[in-house]
Scaffold this motif. Structure first.
Motif, PDB file in Angstrom:
ATOM      1  N   ALA A  37      15.088  56.767 106.920  1.00  0.00           N
ATOM      2  CA  ALA A  37      15.928  57.746 106.431  1.00  0.00           C
ATOM      3  C   ALA A  37      18.046  57.555 106.855  1.00  0.00           C
ATOM      4  CB  ALA A  37      15.570  58.465 105.767  1.00  0.00           C
ATOM      5  N   ASN A  38      18.226  55.849 106.678  1.00  0.00           N
ATOM      6  CA  ASN A  38      19.683  55.902 106.965  1.00  0.00           C
ATOM      7  C   ASN A  38      20.691  57.249 105.989  1.00  0.00           C
ATOM      8  OD1 ASN A  38      18.425  53.407 107.583  1.00  0.00           O
ATOM      9  ND2 ASN A  38      19.645  53.015 109.048  1.00  0.00           N
ATOM     10  N   VAL A  39      20.388  57.143 104.623  1.00  0.00           N
ATOM     11  CA  VAL A  39      20.693  57.980 104.042  1.00  0.00           C
ATOM     12  C   VAL A  39      20.041  59.445 103.643  1.00  0.00           C
ATOM     13  CG1 VAL A  39      22.155  58.072 101.959  1.00  0.00           C
ATOM     14  CG2 VAL A  39      22.440  55.930 103.436  1.00  0.00           C
ATOM     15  N   ARG A  40      20.430  60.169 103.876  1.00  0.00           N
ATOM     16  CA  ARG A  40      19.661  61.784 103.309  1.00  0.00           C
ATOM     17  C   ARG A  40      20.813  62.343 102.714  1.00  0.00           C
ATOM     18  NH1 ARG A  40      16.523  62.978 109.211  1.00  0.00           N
ATOM     19  NH2 ARG A  40      16.265  60.857 109.428  1.00  0.00           N
ATOM     20  N   ARG A  41      20.326  62.999 101.712  1.00  0.00           N
ATOM     21  CA  ARG A  41      21.079  63.161 100.357  1.00  0.00           C
ATOM     22  C   ARG A  41      20.348  64.330  99.611  1.00  0.00           C
ATOM     23  NH1 ARG A  41      25.368  58.835  98.483  1.00  0.00           N
ATOM     24  NH2 ARG A  41      26.984  58.297 100.457  1.00  0.00           N
ATOM     25  N   SER A  48      24.382  78.324  93.597  1.00  0.00           N
ATOM     26  CA  SER A  48      23.115  79.228  93.432  1.00  0.00           C
ATOM     27  C   SER A  48      22.125  79.582  93.987  1.00  0.00           C
ATOM     28  CB  SER A  48      22.210  78.489  92.037  1.00  0.00           C
ATOM     29  OG  SER A  48      20.982  78.780  91.828  1.00  0.00           O
ATOM     30  N   PRO A  49      21.771  81.322  93.776  1.00  0.00           N
ATOM     31  CA  PRO A  49      20.932  81.878  94.971  1.00  0.00           C
ATOM     32  C   PRO A  49      19.776  81.044  95.156  1.00  0.00           C
ATOM     33  CG  PRO A  49      22.176  83.454  92.656  1.00  0.00           C
ATOM     34  CD  PRO A  49      22.299  81.733  92.549  1.00  0.00           C
ATOM     35  N   ALA A  50      19.603  80.518  94.047  1.00  0.00           N
ATOM     36  CA  ALA A  50      17.729  79.778  93.990  1.00  0.00           C
ATOM     37  C   ALA A  50      17.869  78.792  94.670  1.00  0.00           C
ATOM     38  CB  ALA A  50      17.064  78.922  92.109  1.00  0.00           C
ATOM     39  N   MET A  51      18.538  78.197  95.422  1.00  0.00           N
ATOM     40  CA  MET A  51      19.678  77.072  96.887  1.00  0.00           C
ATOM     41  C   MET A  51      19.151  77.415  97.959  1.00  0.00           C
ATOM     42  SD  MET A  51      19.018  74.616  94.133  1.00  0.00           S
ATOM     43  CE  MET A  51      19.897  73.319  95.798  1.00  0.00           C
ATOM     44  N   LYS A  52      19.170  78.778  98.000  1.00  0.00           N
ATOM     45  CA  LYS A  52      19.058  78.989  99.537  1.00  0.00           C
ATOM     46  C   LYS A  52      17.586  78.587 100.657  1.00  0.00           C
ATOM     47  CE  LYS A  52      20.893  82.749 101.417  1.00  0.00           C
ATOM     48  NZ  LYS A  52      23.289  82.648 101.633  1.00  0.00           N
ATOM     49  N   GLY A  53      17.171  79.000 100.096  1.00  0.00           N
ATOM     50  CA  GLY A  53      15.523  77.918 101.132  1.00  0.00           C
ATOM     51  C   GLY A  53      16.109  76.720 101.130  1.00  0.00           C
ATOM     52  N   TRP A  54      17.138  75.648 100.957  1.00  0.00           N
ATOM     53  CA  TRP A  54      17.298  74.704 101.159  1.00  0.00           C
ATOM     54  C   TRP A  54      18.506  74.621 102.662  1.00  0.00           C
ATOM     55  CZ3 TRP A  54      15.070  69.407 101.196  1.00  0.00           C
ATOM     56  CH2 TRP A  54      14.493  69.657  99.809  1.00  0.00           C
ATOM     57  N   GLU A  55      19.255  75.568 102.328  1.00  0.00           N
ATOM     58  CA  GLU A  55      20.802  75.871 103.342  1.00  0.00           C
ATOM     59  C   GLU A  55      20.300  75.646 104.407  1.00  0.00           C
ATOM     60  OE1 GLU A  55      22.961  79.069 102.867  1.00  0.00           O
ATOM     61  OE2 GLU A  55      23.405  78.413 100.354  1.00  0.00           O
ATOM     62  N   ALA A  56      19.027  76.424 105.272  1.00  0.00           N
ATOM     63  CA  ALA A  56      18.555  76.738 106.400  1.00  0.00           C
ATOM     64  C   ALA A  56      18.423  75.203 107.358  1.00  0.00           C
ATOM     65  CB  ALA A  56      17.152  77.721 106.165  1.00  0.00           C
ATOM     66  N   VAL A  57      17.574  73.895 106.503  1.00  0.00           N
ATOM     67  CA  VAL A  57      16.869  73.093 106.426  1.00  0.00           C
ATOM     68  C   VAL A  57      18.058  71.798 106.153  1.00  0.00           C
ATOM     69  CG1 VAL A  57      14.649  73.735 106.079  1.00  0.00           C
ATOM     70  CG2 VAL A  57      16.006  72.073 104.352  1.00  0.00           C
ATOM     71  N   LEU A  58      18.887  71.896 105.853  1.00  0.00           N
ATOM     72  CA  LEU A  58      20.111  70.812 105.310  1.00  0.00           C
ATOM     73  C   LEU A  58      20.640  70.287 107.090  1.00  0.00           C
ATOM     74  CD1 LEU A  58      22.161  71.486 102.461  1.00  0.00           C
ATOM     75  CD2 LEU A  58      20.032  70.553 102.259  1.00  0.00           C
ATOM     76  N   HIS A  59      20.812  71.474 107.760  1.00  0.00           N
ATOM     77  CA  HIS A  59      21.564  71.177 109.359  1.00  0.00           C
ATOM     78  C   HIS A  59      20.189  70.571 110.004  1.00  0.00           C
ATOM     79  CE1 HIS A  59      25.343  71.890 108.001  1.00  0.00           C
ATOM     80  NE2 HIS A  59      25.054  73.623 107.510  1.00  0.00           N
ATOM     81  N   GLU A  60      19.592  71.449 110.399  1.00  0.00           N
ATOM     82  CA  GLU A  60      18.346  71.308 111.057  1.00  0.00           C
ATOM     83  C   GLU A  60      17.558  69.333 111.127  1.00  0.00           C
ATOM     84  OE1 GLU A  60      13.379  72.650 111.876  1.00  0.00           O
ATOM     85  OE2 GLU A  60      14.930  73.562 110.780  1.00  0.00           O
ATOM     86  N   TYR A  61      18.017  69.521 109.706  1.00  0.00           N
ATOM     87  CA  TYR A  61      17.076  67.353 108.679  1.00  0.00           C
ATOM     88  C   TYR A  61      18.369  66.697 108.752  1.00  0.00           C
ATOM     89  CZ  TYR A  61      12.672  69.495 109.625  1.00  0.00           C
ATOM     90  OH  TYR A  61      11.298  70.967 109.746  1.00  0.00           O
ATOM     91  N   ALA A  62      19.511  67.337 109.470  1.00  0.00           N
ATOM     92  CA  ALA A  62      20.718  65.535 108.719  1.00  0.00           C
ATOM     93  C   ALA A  62      20.667  65.334 107.239  1.00  0.00           C
ATOM     94  CB  ALA A  62      20.844  64.793 109.962  1.00  0.00           C
ATOM     95  N   ILE A  63      20.515  66.352 106.507  1.00  0.00           N
ATOM     96  CA  ILE A  63      20.463  66.456 105.464  1.00  0.00           C
ATOM     97  C   ILE A  63      21.514  66.759 104.510  1.00  0.00           C
ATOM     98  CG2 ILE A  63      19.228  66.970 102.926  1.00  0.00           C
ATOM     99  CD1 ILE A  63      16.881  67.049 104.408  1.00  0.00           C
ATOM    100  N   ARG A  64      22.679  65.727 103.961  1.00  0.00           N
ATOM    101  CA  ARG A  64      24.039  66.143 103.337  1.00  0.00           C
ATOM    102  C   ARG A  64      23.835  66.559 102.065  1.00  0.00           C
ATOM    103  NH1 ARG A  64      28.246  61.678 101.384  1.00  0.00           N
ATOM    104  NH2 ARG A  64      29.831  62.712 100.907  1.00  0.00           N
ATOM    105  N   PRO A  65      24.862  68.227 102.007  1.00  0.00           N
ATOM    106  CA  PRO A  65      24.130  68.509 100.404  1.00  0.00           C
ATOM    107  C   PRO A  65      25.100  68.047  99.750  1.00  0.00           C
ATOM    108  CG  PRO A  65      25.538  69.626 102.692  1.00  0.00           C
ATOM    109  CD  PRO A  65      25.171  68.333 102.870  1.00  0.00           C
TER     110      PRO A  65
END
Length: 250
Positions: A37-41, A48-65
């Motif tokens: 997965a060369n590109v991860r977005r 939005s408060p509903a996106m709170k769960g994603w914030e913790a994993v973005l950096h951990e898995y090198a996903i660009r928000p």
């Protein structure tokens, strides 16, 4: 896995508004089976408060928000941004496949467009994902089918019993068509050839039915004879074999 599959360059595009952050680890593991997965977005309104769960994993898995504000109430601007990026990536010509994480059928036209350019599309979404999106993908895997193995070895997805499998007319017809197409004159077909025929017909993953491998599903449905010769697995349609035997006895 073949070297070619390992070398596939994949763009992982996540509709974070319609995908659980808790499944991202198993999704990434699954994508790794097909290539890198060369590109991860991940797309969404990160305010939005509903996106709170994603914030913790973005950096951990090198996903660009990718931030996308909702310009109109009731409209999902993230979908549009994701489609535009997918087309830009496609035209750049540096990718072999796309992995789309969403349960939104609105992405069906995008998948069909990507396929016309010869790239593979791996879809991941919840079990309630509409069939047009599921069937459009090269392979679509339910998120419920990923994770810790169940008794049947098909992830957390409960194995469908024999009667339920047989009542699924689309599944039965697909399996029978594939066995017939891959079969020799005596009706026996190599399971590997059957799997290839199925992948050419439609999106299919035995784990969506609760079975880890195609051979497990074939055994469970009980409509086929199975013969194992070392590492080689051969299958034959029981009904077709009976019909040929009856014709030969006349």
């Amino acid at each position: 896995m073949a070297d070619k599959a390992e070398e596939q360059r994949i763009a992982l595009l996540i509709d974070a508004d319609n995908a659980p952050a808790s499944k991202i680890d198993v999704v990434l593991s699954e994508v790794a089976r097909h290539g890198v997965a060369n590109v991860r977005r991940a797309y969404g309104n990160w305010k939005s408060p509903a996106m709170k769960g994603w914030e913790a994993v973005l950096h951990e898995y090198a996903i660009r928000p990718i931030q996308q504000f909702a310009y109109s109430k009731g409209k999902n601007a993230s979908d549009m941004a994701m489609v535009i990026d997918a087309m830009d990536l496609l035209y750049a010509g540096k990718l072999d496949a796309f992995a789309i994480v969403s349960s939104d059928a609105d992405f069906t036209p995008l998948v069909m467009r990507l396929l016309t350019e010869g790239v593979r599309v791996y879809g991941y979404g919840a079990q309630q994902t509409p069939e047009p999106f599921v069937n459009a993908c090269t392979v679509f895997t339910y998120l419920e089918a990923l994770g810790q193995p169940s008794e049947a070895g098909g992830g957390t997805q409960k194995a469908r019993p024999t009667k339920q499998l047989r009542d699924d007319k689309r599944l039965v017809q697909m399996l029978r068509n594939a066995v017939e197409a891959a079969g020799e004159d005596d009706g026996w077909a190599h399971l590997s050839a059957v799997g290839k025929q199925i992948s050419n017909q439609a999106s299919f993953d035995p784990r969506n039915h609760g079975y880890r491998k195609l051979s497990d599903l074939i055994d469970a449905i009980g409509l086929f004879e199975v013969k194992r010769q070392g590492q080689v697995v051969l299958v034959r349609d029981k009904a077709s074999a009976r019909q040929k035997a009856k014709s030969g006895s006349k």
